[in-house]
Design a protein around this motif. Structure first.
Motif, PDB file in Angstrom:
ATOM      1  N   LEU A   7       0.852  -1.193   0.000  1.00  0.00           N
ATOM      2  CA  LEU A   7       0.000   0.000   0.000  1.00  0.00           C
ATOM      3  C   LEU A   7       0.882   1.235   0.000  1.00  0.00           C
ATOM      4  O   LEU A   7       1.904   1.262   0.677  1.00  0.00           O
ATOM      5  N   LYS A  11      -3.783   4.726  -2.616  1.00  0.00           N
ATOM      6  CA  LYS A  11      -4.364   3.454  -2.181  1.00  0.00           C
ATOM      7  C   LYS A  11      -4.362   3.356  -0.650  1.00  0.00           C
ATOM      8  O   LYS A  11      -5.301   2.824  -0.055  1.00  0.00           O
ATOM      9  N   THR A  15      -7.847   3.070   1.502  1.00  0.00           N
ATOM     10  CA  THR A  15      -8.027   1.955   2.435  1.00  0.00           C
ATOM     11  C   THR A  15      -8.532   2.455   3.779  1.00  0.00           C
ATOM     12  O   THR A  15      -9.470   1.886   4.356  1.00  0.00           O
TER      13      THR A  15
END
Length: 184
Positions: A7, A11, A15
């Protein structure tokens, strides 16, 4: 050491936002829900979740605390040198509350067990749920499973998951570190 990014950047932020929306689905207004970040690294995650929830719900009333588990760990006496604890910043009672325990990486489950023991100093919660950014499956020593997962990673014990936080390391990033295999 081989690195694989799990990650980062956009992203990483998406999340956290997704996890917050999952919390909202289950806890609606957070009147009876508190967030507890497990020190040291879970506190950065808890702070981010708290900030995001406050922005989404347009409120400042969500309770958040940081929990030190140093003396509740089953291995604290095995460390060389003097063990020092951080201070707890929980200025509320959790008796009868829904508690969301927050940590960055779930590996063996021993940290979570320690946190559950430490929580009892603040009352007996109605329910405890677990939120983790990274779930290292297949490595548990205890039967503990998260309710909210940023990403699951299947890895072996020799691999390491490293979470970097903008507040501490200058960037938001999760990498999987592996020793290169040596074939003869």
């Amino acid at each position: 050491m081989q690195k694989r990014t799990l990650l980062d950047g956009k992203k990483f932020q998406i999340t956290i936002k997704r996890l917050c929306h999952q919390l909202i689905e289950n806890h609606t207004d957070f009147n009876n829900t508190v967030l507890i970040g497990i020190q040291p690294r879970g506190t950065y995650f808890a702070d981010r979740v708290h900030q995001e929830l406050s922005e989404i719900l347009k409120t400042t009333s969500i309770k958040k605390g940081h929990l030190d588990i140093t003396f509740f760990r089953d291995d604290f006496r095995r460390k060389d040198g003097l063990v020092t604890a951080s201070s707890n910043t929980i200025n509320f009672i959790i008796e009868g509350k829904q508690v969301i325990l927050i940590d960055d990486v779930l590996w063996t489950g021993r940290t979570i067990r320690s946190a559950m023991d430490a929580l009892l100093a603040y009352g007996r919660p109605e329910r405890v749920e677990l939120m983790v950014l990274i779930d290292r499956r297949f490595s548990r020593h205890l039967p503990i499973e998260p309710n909210y997962i940023g990403q699951q990673v299947d890895c072996v014990d020799s691999q390491k998951v490293k979470v970097s936080w903008k507040e501490q390391e200058g960037e938001d990033k999760v990498v999987l570190l592996s020793e290169p295999s040596i074939l003869k």
